[in-house]
Design an enzyme around this catalytic site. Sequence first.
Site, PDB file in Angstrom:
ATOM      1  N   ARG A  36      37.212  36.374  73.285  1.00 17.90           N
ATOM      2  CA  ARG A  36      38.104  35.978  74.380  1.00 17.90           C
ATOM      3  C   ARG A  36      39.438  35.607  73.750  1.00 17.90           C
ATOM      4  NH1 ARG A  36      34.501  30.692  75.385  1.00 17.90           N
ATOM      5  NH2 ARG A  36      34.960  29.649  73.457  1.00 17.90           N
ATOM      6  N   ARG A  66      23.207  34.458  79.683  1.00 16.58           N
ATOM      7  CA  ARG A  66      24.466  33.751  79.460  1.00 16.58           C
ATOM      8  C   ARG A  66      25.347  33.811  80.692  1.00 16.58           C
ATOM      9  NH1 ARG A  66      26.867  36.932  74.450  1.00 16.58           N
ATOM     10  NH2 ARG A  66      27.915  34.942  74.002  1.00 16.58           N
TER      11      ARG A  66
HETATM   12  P1  ADP Z   1      29.172  29.614  75.645  1.00 17.81           P
HETATM   13  O1  ADP Z   1      29.829  30.261  76.785  1.00 17.81           O
HETATM   14  O2  ADP Z   1      28.846  28.199  75.850  1.00 17.81           O
HETATM   15  O3  ADP Z   1      29.850  29.918  74.352  1.00 17.81           O
HETATM   16  P2  ADP Z   1      27.295  31.677  74.999  1.00 17.81           P
HETATM   17  O4  ADP Z   1      26.693  32.461  76.102  1.00 17.81           O
HETATM   18  O5  ADP Z   1      28.410  32.339  74.291  1.00 17.81           O
HETATM   19  O6  ADP Z   1      27.709  30.279  75.553  1.00 17.81           O
HETATM   20  O7  ADP Z   1      26.100  31.359  74.013  1.00 17.81           O
HETATM   21  C1  ADP Z   1      25.898  30.190  73.290  1.00 17.81           C
HETATM   22  C2  ADP Z   1      25.573  30.532  71.873  1.00 17.81           C
HETATM   23  O8  ADP Z   1      24.450  31.388  71.785  1.00 17.81           O
HETATM   24  C3  ADP Z   1      26.686  31.244  71.189  1.00 17.81           C
HETATM   25  O9  ADP Z   1      26.818  30.764  69.890  1.00 17.81           O
HETATM   26  C4  ADP Z   1      26.243  32.657  71.191  1.00 17.81           C
HETATM   27  O10 ADP Z   1      26.802  33.376  70.131  1.00 17.81           O
HETATM   28  C5  ADP Z   1      24.740  32.543  71.055  1.00 17.81           C
HETATM   29  N1  ADP Z   1      24.100  33.698  71.650  1.00 17.81           N
HETATM   30  C6  ADP Z   1      24.204  34.112  72.912  1.00 17.81           C
HETATM   31  N2  ADP Z   1      23.516  35.253  73.103  1.00 17.81           N
HETATM   32  C7  ADP Z   1      22.964  35.562  71.932  1.00 17.81           C
HETATM   33  C8  ADP Z   1      22.139  36.635  71.487  1.00 17.81           C
HETATM   34  N3  ADP Z   1      21.784  37.619  72.304  1.00 17.81           N
HETATM   35  N4  ADP Z   1      21.750  36.637  70.216  1.00 17.81           N
HETATM   36  C9  ADP Z   1      22.129  35.657  69.390  1.00 17.81           C
HETATM   37  N5  ADP Z   1      22.882  34.614  69.736  1.00 17.81           N
HETATM   38  C10 ADP Z   1      23.303  34.564  70.990  1.00 17.81           C
HETATM   39 MG    MG Z   2      30.204  31.570  73.677  1.00 16.91          MG
END
Ligand code: ADP
Ligand code: MG
Length: 927
Positions: free
Chosen positions: A342, A96
């Site tokens: 956040r 991410r």
């Molecule tokens: P954004 O910055 O676009 O919100 P994120 O990094 O938060 O992107 O991730 C996108 C989606 O994937 C979110 O809904 C997040 O909760 C989910 N997600 C990210 N990492 C995990 C994980 N390790 N397990 C389950 N869901 C995840």
């Molecule tokens: Mg997110």
Amino acid sequence: MSTTKKYVFAFEEGDGKNKKLLGGKGANLCEMTQIGLRVPPGFVISTEACLAYLDDSDRRLPGGVMDEVRAQMKGLEAKTGKSFGGRDNCLLVSVRSGSALSMPGMMDTILNLGLNAETLEGLIAQTGNERFGYDAYRRFVQLFGKVALGVPDHEFDTEFEAAKARAGVKHDVGLSAKDLKEISERFLEVVERVTGKPFPTDPYAQLEIAIKAVFNSWSGKRAVDYRREFHITPDMANGTAVNIVTMVFGNMGDDSATGVGFTRDPGTGENVMFGEYLTNAQGEDVVAGIRTPKPVAAMKEEMPELHRQLLELRNQLETHYKEVQDFEFTIEKGVLYCLQTRNGKMNAVALVRTSVEMEKEGLIDKRQALLRIQPEMLEQLLFPRLDPKAKAKAVAKGLPASPGAASGIAVFDADRAEKLGRGGQKVILVREETKPEDIHGFFASQGILTSRGGKTSHAAVVARGMGKPCVAGAEGIHVDVRLRQAIVGDSVFREGEMITIDGSSGKVYLGEAPMIEAEFTDELVTLLQWADDVARLQVRANADTPDDAARAVKFGAMGIGLCRTERMFNAVDRLPIVVEMIVAESIEERQAALDKLLPIQRSDFKEILKAMAPRPVTVRLLDPPIHEFLPTADQLVDEIEELRHLRDTARGLQVLSDAVDFIARGRGAQPQAQVQHNVDPVLVEEVIQKKEAMLRKVRALFEVNPMLGHRGVRLGLTFPEIYSMQIRAVLEAAAECQREGVEVHPEIMVPQVCTAQELKRVKTYVDAIRHAVETHYGVKVDCKFGTMMEVVRACMRAENLAEEAEFFSFGTNDLTQATFSFSREDAENKFLPMYNEKQILQDNPFEVLDVKGVGRLMELAVGWGRGTRPDMKVGICGEHGGHPASIKFCHRIGLTYVSCSGPRVPIARLAAAHAALTEAASGTQSL
Ligand code: ADP
Ligand code: MG
Ligand code: MG
């Protein structure tokens, strides 16, 4: 001392306060881990690694990063008991992005990394859930293919839609394990076809590619555009971090779910948990608007224990962060994980309400309550809303995703919205759902309407952040992007047709519905009261009429800083008298006209003074060149021509009519006006002469450069009777108020002054008239005498002017023109945009006060003026007076007040408080 720099931090060790290094998401994941919230184990690769990588011409990760990553992965294996790339009990992770400032949806996340044919087999064996395994796999192949390998989305979408059609299902939940297996195979083929290489199977190779892809996304177009639009500079956010997080699965069955929550309602600010979730779904599904999710309240019935845990999580987050949080959660087989938090983006209504309520709850103090709201945000509160009395009939209803109402023409794609919006059209962007790449369309639109997705869909989140109205998930609307039309029940609206959306109720209307202005809430009144208590600057309004004045008081103006008397001259019933005064050939004629104007001005001033009582009212004496009240020479020439024509025709008709009468009489008949002529040529002649006189006057008044010509005090000294009338009107109005027991404080201000001599002379009029008025009315009148500071020489002679003037008011519009020697219209239309683009000048000085030049002059003048008169009141009444950055400057140089347009008064009040609070804080810790 170690020689290699540390680039990678486990959630247990990263500094939760260091968002610049770890990004907002990473820092908060560390902090949440450290305060004991349940976060899946993971680690952060710092923004420093990103910058080093982007700097490297061969695009290599800085030395040691992959070793650190491997060591951290071992740590994750130990913490989870799983193995990365192992067939049994395999560890999967998400990759991410996250920079110092939240840039929602700006960079993509890869989920389920670590899957390949072997680990997939193990995953299926372990969970006994084939469908789940293939669902995870196809998501991974698509996301990795798209984000890391650059395969366009539509390549996958086509396959996916085809598979759904084959299976005869509408939603992805309807797909069977077999369908998903086939989809993942197709996806692998797609990747190989498009990239020319087989899909990478080695988990560490996948990880390295993914890390680099996230780093690359920082310099991708979407991210760069976003930073430009929101003026995000490198010292605010520089590079993105990468977060590697152990996967948890919301798609493991009906005891699993994924969702997004706000600790308070970001639309209204109400203190209730707000959010949405989907059972048996993974990450992106809620945000992407693929299925319309359920409100978190529904969880109370469906999973009561988890609902309770979610509430507890919400409370922990708010107590810790002391700010409304926007968080992501996933429930895997009944266990709740927090995946992100956040500060919540809210509209102004919610910001104001939460500020006041959180202060009352003791969560924050007044200072924090004020500082957490950017003054410009308050502008939203002045947004119009639909007039409930108009009873417009809605054609569809969606979710109220971002409040406020807006009308505009329907436009079905972001590019067109941008084009039309830039061209000055009011546009409503209508989509099935929006994606990050639609962002430019948002900027150009008045509001957003989608037919799919929830309150936390991309459209809703982005619109709320921008304070634009949004109706999301209006399922009754069938959007057909290709035909550029939408079907609602049995009506259709096409591109270019006007629609209205109400983001507060979720309703959609055809046509343009009537709107009303917003009103002050109790919370706003409270908040602004706190602001006034800490501000040093007073805030006045520029108001020209009694109506303006009454409105200014509602906005909390502490006085009028500029009342332009000429505005009153332009009213239809007054203009003829003003014209009479101007064209007068003798003093007597002029005086006769002025005698008619006096009672009119007096009653205007009286009403304004009363509306503002006991606040001060600064009246500026006549300023513009007087020819502005007259028609132009061209216009007059045309009119005279036409009148002459009319006169000749009328004369001809007269002759004709006489002849007819003569004949009629000769026949012994009654003379009858057979030819009607109701135009009296004598009268026409008179009008012509008047117009000719006016034309002569207009020609006599002609100036090459009227803005630098016969105007302001120069005019006042040429025709003392004009200023005398105005001064008398002000003083008599004040005396009448005083006699009625109304306490008033007029201030008379002279425009365009450049030397103390000018002021001295006008002051003699004031003194004489004041004496006469006070004697006549038998009351004392409090009236200050002062000058505009809008000429460079006036600033340089501030010390001398202060001997006559009891106050200064910087007219920064003219002063900016004078300081730059730019005429505003010419500058803005011809060369300023180029100057800004080439960075010759950073800003438009007519919009953003030029602190370095104009500001410097002001600062000097304040100092010199107060040298003579220490208690000198000094204000600013240019347009700049309503802009927070300029207000901060005015605070710093010790002005007494700023004056701005009525509706900007609340913004200026909050900005004045910010100026005081941040000044006090500089040196000590800032928030
Ligand atoms: P954004 O910055 O676009 O919100 P994120 O990094 O938060 O992107 O991730 C996108 C989606 O994937 C979110 O809904 C997040 O909760 C989910 N997600 C990210 N990492 C995990 C994980 N390790 N397990 C389950 N869901 C995840
Ligand atoms: Mg997110
Ligand atoms: Mg001026």
